[in-house]
Design an enzyme around this catalytic site. Structure first.
Site, PDB file in Angstrom:
ATOM      1  N   ASN A   1       1.331  32.663  28.529  1.00 34.43           N
ATOM      2  CA  ASN A   1       1.485  33.473  29.736  1.00 34.43           C
ATOM      3  C   ASN A   1       0.137  34.123  30.068  1.00 34.43           C
ATOM      4  O   ASN A   1      -0.399  34.890  29.262  1.00 34.43           O
ATOM      5  CB  ASN A   1       2.555  34.545  29.502  1.00 34.43           C
ATOM      6  CG  ASN A   1       2.891  35.305  30.769  1.00 34.43           C
ATOM      7  OD1 ASN A   1       1.995  35.702  31.508  1.00 34.43           O
ATOM      8  ND2 ASN A   1       4.160  35.515  31.021  1.00 34.43           N
TER       9      ASN A   1
ATOM     10  N   HIS B   1      -1.689  38.602  32.131  1.00 35.71           N
ATOM     11  CA  HIS B   1      -2.530  39.765  31.831  1.00 35.71           C
ATOM     12  C   HIS B   1      -4.012  39.529  32.081  1.00 35.71           C
ATOM     13  O   HIS B   1      -4.805  40.471  32.058  1.00 35.71           O
ATOM     14  CB  HIS B   1      -2.262  40.259  30.413  1.00 35.71           C
ATOM     15  CG  HIS B   1      -0.914  40.923  30.301  1.00 35.71           C
ATOM     16  ND1 HIS B   1      -0.658  42.143  30.875  1.00 35.71           N
ATOM     17  CD2 HIS B   1       0.242  40.516  29.733  1.00 35.71           C
ATOM     18  CE1 HIS B   1       0.611  42.470  30.643  1.00 35.71           C
ATOM     19  NE2 HIS B   1       1.178  41.502  29.967  1.00 35.71           N
TER      20      HIS B   1
ATOM     21  N   HIS C   1       4.298  35.012  35.937  1.00 33.14           N
ATOM     22  CA  HIS C   1       5.410  35.761  36.530  1.00 33.14           C
ATOM     23  C   HIS C   1       4.985  36.270  37.901  1.00 33.14           C
ATOM     24  O   HIS C   1       4.089  37.107  38.007  1.00 33.14           O
ATOM     25  CB  HIS C   1       5.791  36.935  35.617  1.00 33.14           C
ATOM     26  CG  HIS C   1       6.995  37.702  36.056  1.00 33.14           C
ATOM     27  ND1 HIS C   1       7.548  38.711  35.302  1.00 33.14           N
ATOM     28  CD2 HIS C   1       7.769  37.623  37.185  1.00 33.14           C
ATOM     29  CE1 HIS C   1       8.607  39.202  35.925  1.00 33.14           C
ATOM     30  NE2 HIS C   1       8.745  38.565  37.090  1.00 33.14           N
TER      31      HIS C   1
ATOM     32  N   ARG D   1       5.874  38.576  40.317  1.00 29.86           N
ATOM     33  CA  ARG D   1       6.741  39.745  40.482  1.00 29.86           C
ATOM     34  C   ARG D   1       6.848  40.140  41.949  1.00 29.86           C
ATOM     35  O   ARG D   1       5.948  39.872  42.750  1.00 29.86           O
ATOM     36  CB  ARG D   1       6.221  40.929  39.669  1.00 29.86           C
ATOM     37  CG  ARG D   1       6.284  40.733  38.163  1.00 29.86           C
ATOM     38  CD  ARG D   1       5.873  42.008  37.450  1.00 29.86           C
ATOM     39  NE  ARG D   1       6.832  43.071  37.695  1.00 29.86           N
ATOM     40  CZ  ARG D   1       7.733  43.497  36.797  1.00 29.86           C
ATOM     41  NH1 ARG D   1       7.791  42.967  35.592  1.00 29.86           N
ATOM     42  NH2 ARG D   1       8.561  44.477  37.101  1.00 29.86           N
TER      43      ARG D   1
ATOM     44  N   ARG E   1       2.134  42.902  40.952  1.00 28.33           N
ATOM     45  CA  ARG E   1       1.259  43.779  40.183  1.00 28.33           C
ATOM     46  C   ARG E   1       0.169  43.025  39.418  1.00 28.33           C
ATOM     47  O   ARG E   1      -0.816  43.621  38.992  1.00 28.33           O
ATOM     48  CB  ARG E   1       2.066  44.649  39.210  1.00 28.33           C
ATOM     49  CG  ARG E   1       2.740  43.889  38.089  1.00 28.33           C
ATOM     50  CD  ARG E   1       3.440  44.813  37.114  1.00 28.33           C
ATOM     51  NE  ARG E   1       4.517  45.573  37.725  1.00 28.33           N
ATOM     52  CZ  ARG E   1       5.377  46.315  37.038  1.00 28.33           C
ATOM     53  NH1 ARG E   1       5.258  46.384  35.725  1.00 28.33           N
ATOM     54  NH2 ARG E   1       6.344  46.977  37.652  1.00 28.33           N
TER      55      ARG E   1
ATOM     56  N   GLU F   1       8.059  32.415  36.153  1.00 29.63           N
ATOM     57  CA  GLU F   1       9.089  33.446  36.011  1.00 29.63           C
ATOM     58  C   GLU F   1       9.239  34.189  37.331  1.00 29.63           C
ATOM     59  O   GLU F   1       8.236  34.497  37.997  1.00 29.63           O
ATOM     60  CB  GLU F   1       8.714  34.427  34.902  1.00 29.63           C
ATOM     61  CG  GLU F   1       8.583  33.780  33.534  1.00 29.63           C
ATOM     62  CD  GLU F   1       8.125  34.753  32.469  1.00 29.63           C
ATOM     63  OE1 GLU F   1       8.287  34.434  31.272  1.00 29.63           O
ATOM     64  OE2 GLU F   1       7.590  35.823  32.825  1.00 29.63           O
TER      65      GLU F   1
ATOM     66  N   THR G   1       7.317  46.523  31.644  1.00 33.07           N
ATOM     67  CA  THR G   1       7.496  45.090  31.397  1.00 33.07           C
ATOM     68  C   THR G   1       8.992  44.806  31.389  1.00 33.07           C
ATOM     69  O   THR G   1       9.799  45.734  31.381  1.00 33.07           O
ATOM     70  CB  THR G   1       6.839  44.673  30.062  1.00 33.07           C
ATOM     71  OG1 THR G   1       6.935  43.260  29.914  1.00 33.07           O
ATOM     72  CG2 THR G   1       7.504  45.359  28.876  1.00 33.07           C
ATOM     73  N   THR G   2       9.366  43.542  31.384  1.00 28.47           N
ATOM     74  CA  THR G   2      10.783  43.183  31.450  1.00 28.47           C
ATOM     75  C   THR G   2      11.546  43.789  30.283  1.00 28.47           C
ATOM     76  O   THR G   2      11.168  43.625  29.124  1.00 28.47           O
ATOM     77  CB  THR G   2      10.941  41.647  31.427  1.00 28.47           C
ATOM     78  OG1 THR G   2      10.108  41.087  32.448  1.00 28.47           O
ATOM     79  CG2 THR G   2      12.385  41.250  31.692  1.00 28.47           C
TER      80      THR G   2
ATOM     81  N   GLU H   1      16.137  31.188  27.807  1.00 31.46           N
ATOM     82  CA  GLU H   1      15.050  31.809  27.044  1.00 31.46           C
ATOM     83  C   GLU H   1      15.588  33.105  26.459  1.00 31.46           C
ATOM     84  O   GLU H   1      15.999  34.009  27.199  1.00 31.46           O
ATOM     85  CB  GLU H   1      13.822  32.081  27.914  1.00 31.46           C
ATOM     86  CG  GLU H   1      12.693  32.721  27.116  1.00 31.46           C
ATOM     87  CD  GLU H   1      11.349  32.716  27.828  1.00 31.46           C
ATOM     88  OE1 GLU H   1      10.440  33.427  27.356  1.00 31.46           O
ATOM     89  OE2 GLU H   1      11.205  32.006  28.844  1.00 31.46           O
TER      90      GLU H   1
ATOM     91  N   HIS I   1       8.997  37.393  24.503  1.00 34.24           N
ATOM     92  CA  HIS I   1       8.856  38.796  24.848  1.00 34.24           C
ATOM     93  C   HIS I   1       8.526  39.609  23.596  1.00 34.24           C
ATOM     94  O   HIS I   1       9.316  39.705  22.668  1.00 34.24           O
ATOM     95  CB  HIS I   1      10.087  39.394  25.533  1.00 34.24           C
ATOM     96  CG  HIS I   1       9.730  40.611  26.341  1.00 34.24           C
ATOM     97  ND1 HIS I   1       9.160  40.524  27.592  1.00 34.24           N
ATOM     98  CD2 HIS I   1       9.803  41.937  26.069  1.00 34.24           C
ATOM     99  CE1 HIS I   1       8.922  41.745  28.063  1.00 34.24           C
ATOM    100  NE2 HIS I   1       9.297  42.610  27.148  1.00 34.24           N
TER     101      HIS I   1
END
Length: 260
Positions: free
Chosen positions: A6, A9, A42, A44, A48, A69, A99-100, A150, A213
């Site tokens: 992922n 970041h 992701h 969002r 962000r 995602e 975060t999720t 997942e 996660h």
């Protein structure tokens, strides 16, 4: 066990200054050459980190499959259908969360998720559901005809982190630490067992099983023996490690850990 990296970041670091560097697109070649099996991002609702143009460029230029995602928001799903990633992983989203925070509530949102899955499949997009590791959620995922689930490993990761912190904490007496650690170890064992049972249950229903996660270089060793899990999606810990070792070394190290 495959590794989805992922790269959100990398964009988070860019957004700290609202400039164009670092560009998450630059990570694609490094991920490929370092042994990653998939790129995960992701998109969002609040944008962000990953933006629409990021997602478009990554999907168009990645030589690895892209797992996008996203929430079940209709506007987001329309964008996903246009972008056509290899897979869409439906996740819950809360604007105020860092975060999720957990898996999708499939029972509450069953009809909406059903319609979203139908729309994604009509656009030849594989669908995964990000869920808490319990049999009820897996049964519902199977009823919704998802291809993947997942399993949310956030609770497991949080307990692991608390246990590790307790072991390092010298402000409490030995007796207090022992009592706290026994309780946390029991919670950790229960959380890990829940993931194992859920993975086995999902596999028996012919669902492909991923997990992710909060996984990092310390706690992943407890997840890798679960043979029913065929993919891990890991981001924050890899990007954090890359600050000191470089992205390639960080990916190679994680790939080695999950391949053993």
């Amino acid at each position: 066990m495959l590794l989805g990296v992922n790269i959100d970041h990398i964009a988070t670091l860019r957004e700290a200054r609202k400039i164009n560097d670092p560009n998450p697109l630059d990570a694609l070649g490094v991920c490929k050459l370092s042994g990653a099996d998939q790129i995960t991002i992701h998109l969002r609702e609040d944008r962000r980190h990953i933006h629409d143009l990021d997602a478009k460029a990554i999907i168009e230029q990645s030589s690895l499959p892209v797992n996008l995602e996203c929430s079940i928001n209709s506007d987001i799903i329309d964008i996903v259908c246009k972008l056509k990633p290899f897979r869409a992983t439906l996740v819950p989203e809360n604007r105020d969360e860092v975060t999720t925070e957990g898996g999708l509530d499939l029972e509450k949102n069953f009809n909406k998720i059903d319609a979203v899955i139908e729309k994604l499949k009509a656009n030849d997009i594989e669908v995964s559901l990000f869920i808490d590791p319990n049999e009820k959620s897996i049964e519902l995922a199977n009823m919704l005809d998802a291809s993947w689930v997942e399993l949310h490993t956030g609770s497991f990761a949080n307990i692991y982190a608390m246990l590790y912190t307790n072991l390092k904490n010298t402000q409490h007496s030995i007796k207090e630490l022992e009592l706290n650690n026994i309780e946390l170890k029991e919670k950790l064992d229960k959380s890990l067992e829940d993931i194992k049972i859920a993975a086995n249950f999902a596999k028996n229903l012919d669902l492909k099983v991923a997990a992710g996660h909060g996984l990092n270089y310390q706690n992943v060793k407890l997840i890798t023996p679960i043979k029913e899990i065929c993919e891990l999606n890991i981001g924050q810990s890899i990007v954090a490690r890359s600050i000191f070792t470089g992205l390639s070394s960080a990916i190679i190290e994680m790939k080695e850990l999950i391949s053993k």
